[in-house]
Design a protein around this motif. Structure first.
Motif, mmCIF file in Angstrom:
data_model
loop_
_atom_site.group_PDB
_atom_site.id
_atom_site.type_symbol
_atom_site.label_atom_id
_atom_site.label_comp_id
_atom_site.label_asym_id
_atom_site.label_seq_id
_atom_site.Cartn_x
_atom_site.Cartn_y
_atom_site.Cartn_z
ATOM 1 N N THR A 151 0.825 -1.218 0.000
ATOM 2 C CA THR A 151 0.000 0.000 0.000
ATOM 3 C C THR A 151 0.861 1.270 0.000
ATOM 4 N N GLY A 162 -3.260 7.442 11.232
ATOM 5 C CA GLY A 162 -3.186 5.976 11.398
ATOM 6 C C GLY A 162 -1.729 5.544 11.399
ATOM 7 N N ARG A 163 -1.350 4.703 12.368
ATOM 8 C CA ARG A 163 0.068 4.326 12.516
ATOM 9 C C ARG A 163 0.282 2.822 12.411
ATOM 10 N N SER A 164 -0.450 2.163 11.493
ATOM 11 C CA SER A 164 -0.264 0.707 11.360
ATOM 12 C C SER A 164 1.115 0.410 10.768
ATOM 13 N N VAL A 169 0.757 0.402 6.752
ATOM 14 C CA VAL A 169 0.454 1.609 5.974
ATOM 15 C C VAL A 169 1.037 2.869 6.640
ATOM 16 N N HIS A 201 -2.598 9.502 15.348
ATOM 17 C CA HIS A 201 -3.282 8.258 15.745
ATOM 18 C C HIS A 201 -4.401 8.596 16.715
ATOM 19 N N SER A 202 -4.959 7.558 17.348
ATOM 20 C CA SER A 202 -6.161 7.796 18.156
ATOM 21 C C SER A 202 -5.873 8.612 19.422
ATOM 22 N N LEU A 260 -7.097 5.198 8.657
ATOM 23 C CA LEU A 260 -7.509 4.872 10.021
ATOM 24 C C LEU A 260 -8.660 3.879 10.091
ATOM 25 N N GLY A 261 -9.351 3.677 8.966
ATOM 26 C CA GLY A 261 -10.449 2.714 8.964
ATOM 27 C C GLY A 261 -11.719 3.218 9.622
ATOM 28 N N VAL A 276 -6.919 5.881 2.103
ATOM 29 C CA VAL A 276 -6.518 4.467 2.125
ATOM 30 C C VAL A 276 -7.654 3.591 2.670
ATOM 31 N N ILE A 309 -10.788 1.431 3.778
ATOM 32 C CA ILE A 309 -11.804 0.625 3.083
ATOM 33 C C ILE A 309 -12.697 0.028 4.167
ATOM 34 N N THR A 324 -2.364 -1.432 -4.755
ATOM 35 C CA THR A 324 -1.780 -2.353 -3.786
ATOM 36 C C THR A 324 -1.333 -3.650 -4.473
#
Ligand code: NDP
Length: 294
Positions: free
Chosen positions: A140, A164-166, A169, A192-193, A212-213, A232, A234, A275
């Protein structure tokens, strides 16, 4: 506003890869070979692996799917990884996540030879990215970088906010865009959160990457006029207006944000198609020994 068309770009890249594979075959070189391991019958995983298989065929790669029931033991999976690591016919392989709870995903990922880790999940590949060495970049973030290149979106000196800190991604795209590189050279804020004053931080961004989803989280009032927006997210929600009964929603409130953005990716058809294409690019690099010379 310019719509960033991931479908169009990914089709172009597939054509480029297919051409290169044809030439490799003509020269009598080995056909790139990607293996996907899938455990259990998770619907989303089946769909992804199906797309990957189809894409491999489109570009002329050899592709193999190894299927296991969700009763497979960690030992059996590790043995399979070991076999693939040592099989010269296989250029790269991926372990479709998530794995059942009784298997340690981290242990399995770390067992993959970094030279064949075309998903770029191994800590060695992530570590090499951090210090700017050639590495397999996870699909991604690699796809987002490719979109910046193809649309000639300037990142140098820009304020980038990643939400978002995955590990797959948020973190890698933050690192890539802060590298001394092009695309790169940006000033990146990774949120992030637990971030305080997120709205305030986002309002100063030239480029926002929402990963972040949370469906339609990013609204127009949060955004600076003319910012670049990469969506990003989904999320699959029920819909009465589609044949499948489902529709995909991004992290961006597209209708209003698109009126304020200079560039924006739609969902679907933006980052998503990139992706799979990035995975193909990584497999081609593996076959050619571009990252780790053979
Ligand atoms: P994760 O789901 O693993 O993590 C979500 C991140 O977002 C966490 O860091 C979390 O913070 C942060 N977050 C959650 N809520 C908020 C909030 N309200 N404000 C600020 N930050 C928040 O991330 P993924 O990267 O795996 O997935 C993100 C989205 O991207 C999902 O919708 C996923 O489906 C999609 N995705 C799409 C891909 C594609 O090909 N287009 C590929 C991969 C993912 P904290 O760390 O504090 O919990």
């Amino acid at each position: 506003m310019i719509l960033i068309d991931g479908n169009k770009i990914s089709a172009e890249i597939k054509e480029e890869i297919a051409l290169e594979v044809q030439q490799m075959k003509k020269r009598g070189e080995k056909t790139p070979h990607l293996v996907a391991i899938i455990v259990g019958h998770d619907g989303a995983s089946e769909t992804y692996v199906g797309h990957k298989e189809k894409s491999c065929k489109q570009v002329g790669f050899d592709s193999t799917v190894l299927r296991f029931e969700d009763t497979v033991t960690e030992k059996e999976l590790l043995e399979t990884v070991d076999k693939l690591n040592n099989d010269p016919a296989i250029d790269g392989f991926i372990m479709q996540l998530p794995l059942p709870k009784h298997i340690s995903e981290q242990k399995v990922i770390e067992a993959i030879d970094p030279k064949k880790d075309v998903d770029g999940f191994h800590p060695i590949n992530l570590g090499r990215i951090v210090i700017g060495l050639p590495a397999y970049v996870s699909a991604t973030p690699a796809g987002i970088i490719e979109l910046f290149k193809r649309y000639k979106i300037e990142t140098s000196g820009k304020n980038v906010v990643v939400i978002g800190r995955s590990n797959i991604v948020g973190k890698p795209i933050s690192i890539l865009l802060s590298q001394k590189a092009n695309p790169g050279d940006a000033t990146v804020t990774l949120t992030h959160s637990r971030t305080k004053n997120l709205k305030d931080i986002v309002s100063k961004a030239d480029i926002v990457i929402a990963a972040l989803g949370q469906p339609e989280f990013l609204t127009a009032e949060m955004l600076k006029e003319g910012a670049v927006v990469i969506d990003v997210g989904i999320t699959r929600i029920k819909s009465e207006n589609t044949k499948s009964g489902w529709k995909l929603i991004g992290d961006v409130k597209f209708d209003e944000v698109s009126k304020k953005a200079s560039f924006i990716t739609p969902v679907p058809g933006g980052v998503g198609p990139m992706t799979i294409v990035s995975l193909l690019q990584n497999t081609l690099k593996a076959a050619k020994g571009e990252i780790y010379p053979k």
